[in-house]
Design an enzyme around this catalytic site. Structure first.
Site, PDB file in Angstrom:
ATOM      1  N   ASP A 197       7.279   0.523  -2.601  1.00 40.45           N
ATOM      2  CA  ASP A 197       5.880   0.740  -2.973  1.00 40.45           C
ATOM      3  C   ASP A 197       5.195  -0.618  -2.884  1.00 40.45           C
ATOM      4  O   ASP A 197       5.549  -1.548  -3.620  1.00 40.45           O
ATOM      5  CB  ASP A 197       5.826   1.299  -4.404  1.00 40.45           C
ATOM      6  CG  ASP A 197       4.406   1.536  -4.880  1.00 40.45           C
ATOM      7  OD1 ASP A 197       3.464   0.900  -4.359  1.00 40.45           O
ATOM      8  OD2 ASP A 197       4.236   2.360  -5.804  1.00 40.45           O
TER       9      ASP A 197
ATOM     10  N   SER B 140       5.317   7.324   8.403  1.00 40.18           N
ATOM     11  CA  SER B 140       4.321   8.271   8.923  1.00 40.18           C
ATOM     12  C   SER B 140       3.352   7.553   9.853  1.00 40.18           C
ATOM     13  O   SER B 140       3.267   6.317   9.850  1.00 40.18           O
ATOM     14  CB  SER B 140       3.567   8.877   7.724  1.00 40.18           C
ATOM     15  OG  SER B 140       2.514   9.709   8.136  1.00 40.18           O
TER      16      SER B 140
ATOM     17  N   LYS C 157     -11.106  -2.567   3.135  1.00 40.83           N
ATOM     18  CA  LYS C 157     -10.886  -2.853   4.559  1.00 40.83           C
ATOM     19  C   LYS C 157     -11.735  -4.049   5.019  1.00 40.83           C
ATOM     20  O   LYS C 157     -11.286  -4.837   5.859  1.00 40.83           O
ATOM     21  CB  LYS C 157     -11.151  -1.612   5.410  1.00 40.83           C
ATOM     22  CG  LYS C 157     -10.143  -0.472   5.174  1.00 40.83           C
ATOM     23  CD  LYS C 157      -8.717  -0.870   5.543  1.00 40.83           C
ATOM     24  CE  LYS C 157      -7.758   0.319   5.573  1.00 40.83           C
ATOM     25  NZ  LYS C 157      -6.368  -0.062   5.895  1.00 40.83           N
TER      26      LYS C 157
ATOM     27  N   ASN D 195       0.648  -2.226   6.894  1.00 43.74           N
ATOM     28  CA  ASN D 195       0.065  -0.993   7.431  1.00 43.74           C
ATOM     29  C   ASN D 195      -0.155   0.103   6.373  1.00 43.74           C
ATOM     30  O   ASN D 195      -1.025   0.942   6.540  1.00 43.74           O
ATOM     31  CB  ASN D 195       0.995  -0.477   8.538  1.00 43.74           C
ATOM     32  CG  ASN D 195       0.721   0.960   8.905  1.00 43.74           C
ATOM     33  OD1 ASN D 195      -0.195   1.257   9.681  1.00 43.74           O
ATOM     34  ND2 ASN D 195       1.491   1.896   8.341  1.00 43.74           N
TER      35      ASN D 195
ATOM     36  N   TYR E 135     -12.543   2.210  -0.249  1.00 35.15           N
ATOM     37  CA  TYR E 135     -11.776   1.993   0.988  1.00 35.15           C
ATOM     38  C   TYR E 135     -12.512   0.995   1.893  1.00 35.15           C
ATOM     39  O   TYR E 135     -11.926   0.066   2.437  1.00 35.15           O
ATOM     40  CB  TYR E 135     -11.607   3.344   1.692  1.00 35.15           C
ATOM     41  CG  TYR E 135     -10.734   3.369   2.932  1.00 35.15           C
ATOM     42  CD1 TYR E 135      -9.362   3.620   2.843  1.00 35.15           C
ATOM     43  CD2 TYR E 135     -11.277   3.187   4.201  1.00 35.15           C
ATOM     44  CE1 TYR E 135      -8.576   3.689   3.990  1.00 35.15           C
ATOM     45  CE2 TYR E 135     -10.497   3.239   5.346  1.00 35.15           C
ATOM     46  CZ  TYR E 135      -9.144   3.494   5.239  1.00 35.15           C
ATOM     47  OH  TYR E 135      -8.355   3.548   6.374  1.00 35.15           O
TER      48      TYR E 135
ATOM     49  N   ASP F  79       8.629   2.318   3.092  1.00 35.66           N
ATOM     50  CA  ASP F  79       7.583   3.277   2.682  1.00 35.66           C
ATOM     51  C   ASP F  79       7.967   3.835   1.314  1.00 35.66           C
ATOM     52  O   ASP F  79       9.038   3.513   0.776  1.00 35.66           O
ATOM     53  CB  ASP F  79       7.457   4.430   3.708  1.00 35.66           C
ATOM     54  CG  ASP F  79       6.070   5.088   3.706  1.00 35.66           C
ATOM     55  OD1 ASP F  79       5.516   5.332   2.611  1.00 35.66           O
ATOM     56  OD2 ASP F  79       5.542   5.335   4.791  1.00 35.66           O
TER      57      ASP F  79
HETATM   58  P1  NAI Z   1      -0.376   7.977   7.180  1.00 34.41           P
HETATM   59  O1  NAI Z   1      -0.762   8.691   5.945  1.00 34.41           O
HETATM   60  O2  NAI Z   1       0.198   8.780   8.291  1.00 34.41           O
HETATM   61  O3  NAI Z   1       0.598   6.778   6.837  1.00 34.41           O
HETATM   62  C1  NAI Z   1       0.366   5.925   5.749  1.00 34.41           C
HETATM   63  C2  NAI Z   1       1.688   5.614   5.081  1.00 34.41           C
HETATM   64  O4  NAI Z   1       1.445   4.683   4.019  1.00 34.41           O
HETATM   65  C3  NAI Z   1       2.337   6.863   4.453  1.00 34.41           C
HETATM   66  O5  NAI Z   1       3.636   7.064   4.940  1.00 34.41           O
HETATM   67  C4  NAI Z   1       2.323   6.561   2.965  1.00 34.41           C
HETATM   68  O6  NAI Z   1       3.465   7.038   2.273  1.00 34.41           O
HETATM   69  C5  NAI Z   1       2.299   5.035   2.965  1.00 34.41           C
HETATM   70  N1  NAI Z   1       1.835   4.541   1.662  1.00 34.41           N
HETATM   71  C6  NAI Z   1       0.790   4.944   0.932  1.00 34.41           C
HETATM   72  N2  NAI Z   1       0.755   4.270  -0.234  1.00 34.41           N
HETATM   73  C7  NAI Z   1       1.819   3.422  -0.235  1.00 34.41           C
HETATM   74  C8  NAI Z   1       2.325   2.484  -1.155  1.00 34.41           C
HETATM   75  N3  NAI Z   1       1.752   2.278  -2.350  1.00 34.41           N
HETATM   76  N4  NAI Z   1       3.440   1.789  -0.809  1.00 34.41           N
HETATM   77  C9  NAI Z   1       4.040   1.981   0.383  1.00 34.41           C
HETATM   78  N5  NAI Z   1       3.616   2.872   1.291  1.00 34.41           N
HETATM   79  C10 NAI Z   1       2.510   3.592   0.980  1.00 34.41           C
HETATM   80  O7  NAI Z   1      -1.719   7.252   7.650  1.00 34.41           O
HETATM   81  P2  NAI Z   1      -2.059   6.253   8.838  1.00 34.41           P
HETATM   82  O8  NAI Z   1      -3.342   6.700   9.375  1.00 34.41           O
HETATM   83  O9  NAI Z   1      -0.922   6.033   9.749  1.00 34.41           O
HETATM   84  O10 NAI Z   1      -2.349   4.900   8.016  1.00 34.41           O
HETATM   85  C11 NAI Z   1      -1.875   3.629   8.398  1.00 34.41           C
HETATM   86  C12 NAI Z   1      -2.970   2.599   8.166  1.00 34.41           C
HETATM   87  O11 NAI Z   1      -4.023   2.831   9.098  1.00 34.41           O
HETATM   88  C13 NAI Z   1      -3.606   2.636   6.797  1.00 34.41           C
HETATM   89  O12 NAI Z   1      -3.787   1.317   6.318  1.00 34.41           O
HETATM   90  C14 NAI Z   1      -4.944   3.291   7.048  1.00 34.41           C
HETATM   91  O13 NAI Z   1      -5.900   2.903   6.097  1.00 34.41           O
HETATM   92  C15 NAI Z   1      -5.268   2.770   8.421  1.00 34.41           C
HETATM   93  N6  NAI Z   1      -6.258   3.514   9.191  1.00 34.41           N
HETATM   94  C16 NAI Z   1      -6.086   4.830   9.542  1.00 34.41           C
HETATM   95  C17 NAI Z   1      -7.018   5.474  10.325  1.00 34.41           C
HETATM   96  C18 NAI Z   1      -6.838   6.893  10.798  1.00 34.41           C
HETATM   97  O14 NAI Z   1      -7.757   7.444  11.415  1.00 34.41           O
HETATM   98  N7  NAI Z   1      -5.721   7.532  10.593  1.00 34.41           N
HETATM   99  C19 NAI Z   1      -8.236   4.783  10.793  1.00 34.41           C
HETATM  100  C20 NAI Z   1      -8.302   3.411  10.389  1.00 34.41           C
HETATM  101  C21 NAI Z   1      -7.353   2.816   9.611  1.00 34.41           C
END
Ligand code: NAI
Length: 260
Positions: A71, A24, A168, A98, A164, A45
């Site tokens: 995970d 994602s 971070k 990520n 969080y 993922d």
């Molecule tokens: P997203 O929700 O689209 O993707 C995050 C992915 O991490 C998901 O596919 C989820 O299944 C996976 N995930 C969650 N827990 C997991 C686990 N225990 N093991 C393996 N995979 C796991 O969100 P996004 O935004 O793409 O997030 C990516 C990174 O960016 C994260 O670290 C988030 O904290 C960071 N981030 C996001 C921001 C935003 O505005 N979307 C801003 C700043 C940082």
């Protein structure tokens, strides 16, 4: 003919990258971009089907990818995935930590302790597990790169988001600590601080709410898209980026520098 002054490679072609949370948002965009650039991508993922869907997208587009349900809180699985990635692709050069979740809670809420433990585990401790599992292989690479995805919440804080925010901030500290530890070995460790990006984590915010926030808080005046962050990550992973380490790069539309 004049000799070319630029000699360092801007290509990750043939490199092998593990990307966590790649089903994602930014992880998926990074997987696509790296495959487009000729890397072999280990898409990892939660959920076999979600992982398989991204692998299918990438291979349909002519890229090289293989998927693992992983995970990131499972240290034993990190070891397995690394071993299987090396079996599949023959080497390992790049780790992109990520995967993430966002669990908001006030300090006096009943769920705070659980949210704290989960946030630190998924967003911070997991990075150390995968890096430890990957290190022997990274040491064999002539262009080993680790990129950790932090957040603008690694610099400041949004209300009721302290688990969080703490995690971070920890990612930035971990990045600097490991950059110092691993620099002499040619392994670079950098981190990206995305601002507001349209992904699974932010899709529940209303369109109007996103627009108001982005106009008020960012210089660019809009939410970012995952691919814009993926390009920042790619830059850290280039062989040419070998003298960048311990860097903290905002990809935030100017959120951190905008006062008014
Ligand atoms: P997203 O929700 O689209 O993707 C995050 C992915 O991490 C998901 O596919 C989820 O299944 C996976 N995930 C969650 N827990 C997991 C686990 N225990 N093991 C393996 N995979 C796991 O969100 P996004 O935004 O793409 O997030 C990516 C990174 O960016 C994260 O670290 C988030 O904290 C960071 N981030 C996001 C921001 C935003 O505005 N979307 C801003 C700043 C940082």
């Amino acid at each position: 003919m004049t000799e070319r002054l630029s000699q360092l490679s801007r290509s990750i072609e043939g490199r092998v990258a593990i990307i966590t949370g790649a089903a994602s948002g930014m992880g998926r965009a990074t997987a696509h971009l790296f495959a487009d650039e000729g890397a072999h991508v280990a898409v990892t993922d939660l959920g076999t089907d979600r992982v398989a869907a991204v692998v299918e997208e990438i291979t349909a587009a002519g890229g090289s990818a293989h998927g693992w349900a992983f995970d990131v809180t499972d240290g034993a699985r990190a070891q397995e995935v690394v071993a299987q990635v090396i079996d599949t692709f023959g080497q390992l050069d790049i780790i992109v930590n990520n995967a993430g979740i966002a669990l908001f809670s006030a300090i006096d809420s009943p769920e705070y302790e659980d949210n704290w433990a989960t946030s630190i585990d998924v967003l911070l401790t997991a990075h150390t597990r995968l890096i430890r599992a990957a290190l022997p292989a990274l040491r064999q690479s002539d262009s080993a790169r680790i990129v950790n995805i932090a957040s603008t919440e690694g610099w400041g804080a949004t209300k009721y988001n302290s688990p969080y925010v703490a995690a971070k901030h920890g990612v930035i500290g971990l990045t600097k600590g490991l950059a110092v530890d691993l620099g002499r070995e040619g392994i670079t460790v950098n981190c990206i601080c995305p601002g507001p990006i349209l992904t699974g984590l932010t899709e529940d915010i209303s369109e109007q709410g996103r627009e108001i926030f982005a106009k008020r808080r960012t210089a660019i005046g809009r939410y970012g898209i995952p691919e814009e962050v993926a390009h920042g990550t790619l830059n850290f992973c280039l062989p040419a980026s070998r003298y960048m380490t311990g860097a903290v790069l905002p990809v935030d539309g100017g959120l951190l520098i905008k006062n008014a």
